[in-house]
Design an enzyme around this catalytic site. Sequence first.
Site, mmCIF file in Angstrom:
data_model
loop_
_atom_site.group_PDB
_atom_site.id
_atom_site.type_symbol
_atom_site.label_atom_id
_atom_site.label_comp_id
_atom_site.label_asym_id
_atom_site.label_seq_id
_atom_site.Cartn_x
_atom_site.Cartn_y
_atom_site.Cartn_z
ATOM 1 C CG HIS A 103 -22.920 -16.628 44.181
ATOM 2 N ND1 HIS A 103 -23.231 -15.329 42.976
ATOM 3 C CD2 HIS A 103 -24.097 -17.173 43.752
ATOM 4 C CE1 HIS A 103 -24.288 -15.469 42.514
ATOM 5 N NE2 HIS A 103 -25.105 -16.625 43.106
ATOM 6 C CG ASP B 268 -19.976 -11.059 42.339
ATOM 7 O OD1 ASP B 268 -18.853 -10.451 42.526
ATOM 8 O OD2 ASP B 268 -20.306 -12.010 41.981
ATOM 9 C CG HIS C 247 -25.470 -11.147 42.118
ATOM 10 N ND1 HIS C 247 -25.124 -11.832 40.674
ATOM 11 C CD2 HIS C 247 -24.145 -11.789 42.880
ATOM 12 C CE1 HIS C 247 -23.998 -12.288 40.926
ATOM 13 N NE2 HIS C 247 -23.350 -13.010 41.856
ATOM 14 C CG HIS D 82 -15.928 -10.796 39.548
ATOM 15 N ND1 HIS D 82 -14.983 -11.629 40.090
ATOM 16 C CD2 HIS D 82 -16.936 -10.914 40.534
ATOM 17 C CE1 HIS D 82 -16.613 -13.097 40.620
ATOM 18 N NE2 HIS D 82 -17.093 -12.164 40.630
ATOM 19 C CG ASP E 204 -17.651 -15.908 43.144
ATOM 20 O OD1 ASP E 204 -18.187 -16.914 43.211
ATOM 21 O OD2 ASP E 204 -16.672 -15.287 42.438
ATOM 22 C CG HIS E 205 -17.984 -13.509 45.898
ATOM 23 N ND1 HIS E 205 -18.399 -11.992 46.316
ATOM 24 C CD2 HIS E 205 -18.112 -14.010 45.487
ATOM 25 C CE1 HIS E 205 -17.866 -11.645 44.940
ATOM 26 N NE2 HIS E 205 -18.043 -12.856 44.121
ATOM 27 C CG HIS F 76 -23.353 -12.475 46.966
ATOM 28 N ND1 HIS F 76 -21.556 -12.211 46.977
ATOM 29 C CD2 HIS F 76 -23.130 -13.626 46.248
ATOM 30 C CE1 HIS F 76 -20.481 -12.144 45.961
ATOM 31 N NE2 HIS F 76 -22.112 -13.456 45.285
#
Length: 255
Positions: free
Chosen positions: A56, A129, A112, A167, A58-59, A54
């Site tokens: 985001h 996530d 999400h 995570h 942080d990915h 996805h």
Amino acid sequence: MLRLSALPALSDNYIWLLADAAGHALVVDPGEAAPVEAALARKGLRLTAVLLTHHHDDHIGGAAALAARHAATVIAPHDARIPHADRRVGDGDRLTLTAPVAAFEVIAVPGHTRSHVAYAGEGLLFCGDTLFSLGCGRLFEGTPAEMLASLERLAALPDATRVCCGHEYTLANAAFALQVEPDNTALQARAAEARGLRAQARPTLPSTLGAERAANPFLRVDAPAVAAWTAAAAHAHTRVERFAALRTAKDAFRA
């Protein structure tokens, strides 16, 4: 034989690295490049593919740099918020990689985010996530009904499937889950295992889908104890209402 590694990144992310005996490797959701570069150098691997679940940051934050340096193919869902992708994938697509040799089914898992996908294959589930050990992702763009349907699609995979999520949230999730099902012996055992692993600075992941079905309240909306808790907490009675009540309570929960 494929070897799986969890690379800690940022504050609590995991980047997943999968490598074969010939030294070819892919990574999933590289939120930053440095941990991947260090692992490739340490293990003597050549990066060939980057899988993204996805949009985001942080990915995906390290994906462009890794792709540029290693000429790796970036595979991502259909979402313009992921700017650099060589191949776009959606629900039902099949990935067949040759180096490393691996095959994955793409599963759409909105909730999400609206375009979130998971990759299932080789006994592994890279779920970003959407599904966490003993928990699930927040609903930033989807509805409770969408997220529940997504989780149920993942939960239908075989028990032995290893759950590789994005995570290290297991201990916090366990604290909430134990409020919902304090007498669940599988949950008690998983919480104790996770505490022991974290005390040694070891990942609590991957989990397995069998373990998650036995202990994760978000996969257990039909369990009598979960139904009773959501009815008492939020007057929730339908399956979607029970899931929504759990997610709302977890959003407000502080371990």
